[in-house]
Design a protein around this motif. Structure first.
Motif, PDB file in Angstrom:
ATOM      1  N   ASP A  81     -32.721   0.326  30.046  1.00 23.12           N
ATOM      2  CA  ASP A  81     -33.027   0.573  28.731  1.00 23.12           C
ATOM      3  C   ASP A  81     -32.058   1.412  28.218  1.00 23.12           C
ATOM      4  OD1 ASP A  81     -35.731  -0.191  28.955  1.00 23.12           O
ATOM      5  OD2 ASP A  81     -36.108   0.988  30.587  1.00 23.12           O
ATOM      6  N   PHE A  82     -32.054   1.729  26.767  1.00 23.36           N
ATOM      7  CA  PHE A  82     -31.130   2.806  26.196  1.00 23.36           C
ATOM      8  C   PHE A  82     -31.797   3.936  26.350  1.00 23.36           C
ATOM      9  CE2 PHE A  82     -30.379  -0.885  22.984  1.00 23.36           C
ATOM     10  CZ  PHE A  82     -29.323  -1.358  23.511  1.00 23.36           C
ATOM     11  N   ASN A  83     -31.002   5.137  25.988  1.00 19.83           N
ATOM     12  CA  ASN A  83     -31.521   6.426  26.243  1.00 19.83           C
ATOM     13  C   ASN A  83     -31.040   7.550  25.109  1.00 19.83           C
ATOM     14  OD1 ASN A  83     -29.164   7.338  27.342  1.00 19.83           O
ATOM     15  ND2 ASN A  83     -29.780   6.201  29.174  1.00 19.83           N
ATOM     16  N   ASN A  84     -31.574   8.459  25.316  1.00 19.39           N
ATOM     17  CA  ASN A  84     -31.222   9.374  24.446  1.00 19.39           C
ATOM     18  C   ASN A  84     -29.751   9.968  24.226  1.00 19.39           C
ATOM     19  OD1 ASN A  84     -33.891   9.905  23.332  1.00 19.39           O
ATOM     20  ND2 ASN A  84     -34.252  11.609  24.581  1.00 19.39           N
ATOM     21  N   GLY A  85     -29.067   9.647  25.658  1.00 22.29           N
ATOM     22  CA  GLY A  85     -27.467   9.973  25.775  1.00 22.29           C
ATOM     23  C   GLY A  85     -26.920   9.064  24.738  1.00 22.29           C
ATOM     24  N   ILE A 129     -26.521  10.386  21.219  1.00 21.54           N
ATOM     25  CA  ILE A 129     -25.588  11.215  21.166  1.00 21.54           C
ATOM     26  C   ILE A 129     -24.026  10.542  21.171  1.00 21.54           C
ATOM     27  CG2 ILE A 129     -24.550  13.316  22.325  1.00 21.54           C
ATOM     28  CD1 ILE A 129     -27.166  14.024  23.404  1.00 21.54           C
ATOM     29  N   ALA A 130     -23.794   9.629  22.063  1.00 20.28           N
ATOM     30  CA  ALA A 130     -22.761   9.055  22.267  1.00 20.28           C
ATOM     31  C   ALA A 130     -22.314   8.050  20.983  1.00 20.28           C
ATOM     32  CB  ALA A 130     -22.667   8.068  23.317  1.00 20.28           C
ATOM     33  N   LEU A 131     -23.360   7.625  20.377  1.00 19.07           N
ATOM     34  CA  LEU A 131     -23.031   6.763  19.305  1.00 19.07           C
ATOM     35  C   LEU A 131     -22.955   7.468  18.127  1.00 19.07           C
ATOM     36  CD1 LEU A 131     -25.655   3.413  19.834  1.00 19.07           C
ATOM     37  CD2 LEU A 131     -22.996   3.886  20.160  1.00 19.07           C
ATOM     38  N   SER A 132     -23.563   8.348  17.975  1.00 15.73           N
ATOM     39  CA  SER A 132     -23.561   9.572  16.818  1.00 15.73           C
ATOM     40  C   SER A 132     -22.364  10.116  16.461  1.00 15.73           C
ATOM     41  CB  SER A 132     -24.663  10.658  16.786  1.00 15.73           C
ATOM     42  OG  SER A 132     -26.055  10.210  16.788  1.00 15.73           O
ATOM     43  N   GLN A 133     -21.362  10.023  17.552  1.00 14.90           N
ATOM     44  CA  GLN A 133     -19.947  10.675  17.395  1.00 14.90           C
ATOM     45  C   GLN A 133     -18.917   9.543  16.842  1.00 14.90           C
ATOM     46  OE1 GLN A 133     -19.205  12.097  21.455  1.00 14.90           O
ATOM     47  NE2 GLN A 133     -20.802  13.833  21.173  1.00 14.90           N
ATOM     48  N   LEU A 134     -19.418   8.311  16.622  1.00 10.85           N
ATOM     49  CA  LEU A 134     -18.313   7.093  16.320  1.00 10.85           C
ATOM     50  C   LEU A 134     -18.072   7.218  14.883  1.00 10.85           C
ATOM     51  CD1 LEU A 134     -19.763   3.832  18.238  1.00 10.85           C
ATOM     52  CD2 LEU A 134     -17.616   5.581  18.643  1.00 10.85           C
ATOM     53  N   LYS A 135     -16.749   7.185  14.224  1.00 12.87           N
ATOM     54  CA  LYS A 135     -16.633   7.528  12.932  1.00 12.87           C
ATOM     55  C   LYS A 135     -16.722   6.108  12.300  1.00 12.87           C
ATOM     56  CE  LYS A 135     -11.888   5.593  13.942  1.00 12.87           C
ATOM     57  NZ  LYS A 135     -10.502   6.157  13.485  1.00 12.87           N
ATOM     58  N   GLU A 136     -17.197   4.884  12.926  1.00 14.44           N
ATOM     59  CA  GLU A 136     -17.307   3.455  12.420  1.00 14.44           C
ATOM     60  C   GLU A 136     -18.761   3.718  11.812  1.00 14.44           C
ATOM     61  OE1 GLU A 136     -14.251   3.053  15.302  1.00 14.44           O
ATOM     62  OE2 GLU A 136     -15.998   4.042  15.255  1.00 14.44           O
ATOM     63  N   LEU A 137     -19.815   4.569  12.217  1.00 12.42           N
ATOM     64  CA  LEU A 137     -21.101   4.506  11.976  1.00 12.42           C
ATOM     65  C   LEU A 137     -21.726   5.678  10.999  1.00 12.42           C
ATOM     66  CD1 LEU A 137     -22.379   3.992  15.505  1.00 12.42           C
ATOM     67  CD2 LEU A 137     -21.601   2.305  13.978  1.00 12.42           C
ATOM     68  N   SER A 138     -22.516   5.253  10.205  1.00 13.78           N
ATOM     69  CA  SER A 138     -22.953   6.309   8.979  1.00 13.78           C
ATOM     70  C   SER A 138     -24.221   6.574   9.287  1.00 13.78           C
ATOM     71  CB  SER A 138     -22.820   5.671   7.767  1.00 13.78           C
ATOM     72  OG  SER A 138     -23.608   4.539   7.486  1.00 13.78           O
ATOM     73  N   VAL A 139     -25.069   5.629   9.930  1.00 16.39           N
ATOM     74  CA  VAL A 139     -26.565   5.968  10.560  1.00 16.39           C
ATOM     75  C   VAL A 139     -26.801   5.404  11.702  1.00 16.39           C
ATOM     76  CG1 VAL A 139     -28.761   5.678   9.943  1.00 16.39           C
ATOM     77  CG2 VAL A 139     -27.244   6.075   7.964  1.00 16.39           C
ATOM     78  N   VAL A 140     -27.367   6.093  12.686  1.00 15.95           N
ATOM     79  CA  VAL A 140     -27.735   5.947  14.133  1.00 15.95           C
ATOM     80  C   VAL A 140     -29.130   6.582  14.054  1.00 15.95           C
ATOM     81  CG1 VAL A 140     -27.244   5.819  16.647  1.00 15.95           C
ATOM     82  CG2 VAL A 140     -25.566   5.942  15.040  1.00 15.95           C
TER      83      VAL A 140
END
Length: 417
Positions: free
Chosen positions: A83-87, A90-101
């Motif tokens: 399963d995906f989790n809250n961690g 947090i990890a994906l929210s730090q990627l510069k390639e993404l504007s919305v997670v």
């Protein structure tokens, strides 16, 4: 030359003398432009209907969910569930390639419906846990109250936004839903807003039957722990969704010990890829329509050219007299070309008008009853381009007969019977 009254009188006399021949010849051009307009309108109708399905969702977005692993990796066996989790959030929210997670959860699994109660009324609806930023990916139209916000997430408030169908089944027509309470699986939630579907068809029915609660509240109220069901993600403006998806997949696979080449462990749907495919498809359809339409138009123009050759032959002696009286080759050529352009443009204009009127009639008759075929009309630029093509083709149709007319020596023309 264009305002020479004598020339226009000759053109009128020629048309009047051969009414049936002129009508049948012009019919080919009129039919060609009519078919071009109808095909372009039909193509636009289909395009608008299909592209309308993308209107409620950001085209630079993609969605991803977990599946079973299919390859062993770092001591892990294939066929493993995870399963995906809250961690991961947090990890994906730090990627510069993404504007919305935007992490998402759904009670009862995909397409799962749940018993929702208000007083003596009950209904079965889809319950989702979401972040406020989902509205940046999937458009949310609030008709009463408000959507969930960051304070709802932070304070884990037991609030919810309901769809229009939920309101219809749990509330009377005169009741206001915001401020009232509903019970979802034994847990009470305060209604803070009512949302209306933006999309059409089956997706609209699904949206109307949805209840959205704050993601953090969902995890606590329904014992999901730190589990995340799936992600809705959009790429930053300077990156494509395909690039962003590739980066996200690599990070998530590393975090959950999944083989980098395991293509089945994580399911995904890339909206950008689908949008570009549809856009390319309709570009090809439009090119095909123009090719077929102009081909049909050229066939009609060839008919005009043949008739003009006959007209030149019939008026050989008349042309000889004009040349003998001092008419320049340009004057003779211009008259033939003007007559050809006039016939072509007149026939094309009627074909264009009839085609547009027919499309407007079909559009009015259909209304919004056919979601996959929407607004089958053509814009003014297409009309201008079509008329420009007509004028060019008309000039081209008259050019060969005109050249033949000026090539005849005046003396030989005067001898013609």
């Amino acid at each position: 030359m264009l305002i020479d009254r004598d020339n226009w009188q000759e053109i009128y006399a020629t048309i009047k003398k051969n009414k049936l021949r002129t009508l049948l010849t012009s019919l080919g051009v009129g039919w060609g432009i009519f078919m071009l307009v109808i095909m372009l309108g039909a193509g636009n109708g289909l395009k608008n209907g299909v592209m309308n399905d993308f209107s409620g969702t950001a085209t630079n977005s993609f969605f991803m969910w977990t599946q079973k692993t299919t390859k062993p990796y770092k001591g892990m066996k294939p066929g493993r569930n995870f399963d995906f989790n809250n961690g991961d959030v947090i990890a994906l929210s730090q990627l510069k390639e993404l504007s919305v997670v935007s992490p998402q959860n759904q009670l009862g699994g995909w397409r799962g419906d749940n018993s929702v109660v208000r007083g003596l009324k009950t209904g079965s609806f889809q319950v989702n846990g979401a972040f406020p930023n989902i509205a940046k990916i999937s458009q949310v139209k609030i008709i009463e109250g408000r959507f969930i916000n960051e304070n709802d997430i932070r304070e884990k408030r037991k609030v919810c936004v309901i769809g229009t169908r939920v309101k219809e089944e749990l509330f009377t027509q005169s009741e206001k839903a915001p401020g009232e309470y509903i019970r979802i699986n034994g847990v009470y939630f305060k209604v803070i807003g009512v949302s209306k579907p933006v999309s059409n068809g089956g997706e609209a029915r699904e949206e109307a039957s949805k209840i959205v609660v704050p993601f953090s509240t969902f995890q606590n109220a329904f014992n999901f722990g730190d589990e995340v069901g799936w992600f809705a993600i959009s790429s930053a403006p300077e990156y494509s969704a395909a690039e962003a998806e590739e980066k996200v997949m690599a990070i998530v696979k590393e975090r959950h010990k999944i083989a980098p080449d395991d293509k089945q462990a994580i399911g995904s749907w890339n909206m950008e890829k689908q949008y570009l495919k549809m856009k390319g498809l309709f570009t090809g359809i439009n090119l095909l329509i123009w090719f077929v339409g102009i081909g049909t138009l050229i066939a009609g123009v060839i008919g005009i050219s043949n008739i003009m050759l006959i007209v030149v032959k019939e008026r050989t002696k008349e042309i000889g007299v004009k040349r003998a009286l001092g008419a320049t080759p340009f004057a003779v050529t211009s008259q033939i070309i003007i007559e050809s352009v006039f016939l072509t443009s007149l026939a094309g204009y009627f074909g264009l008008v009839i085609g547009i009127l027919l499309l407007e009639g079909v559009n009015t008759a259909m209304g919004n009853d056919v979601p996959m075929f929407k607004n089958p009309t053509v814009d003014i630029s297409v009309a201008i381009i079509s008329l420009s093509v007509l004028v060019f083709c008309g000039a081209l149709a008259g050019l060969i007969p005109a050249r033949r007319a000026v090539s005849v020596h005046p003396v030989e023309a005067l001898r013609a019977e």
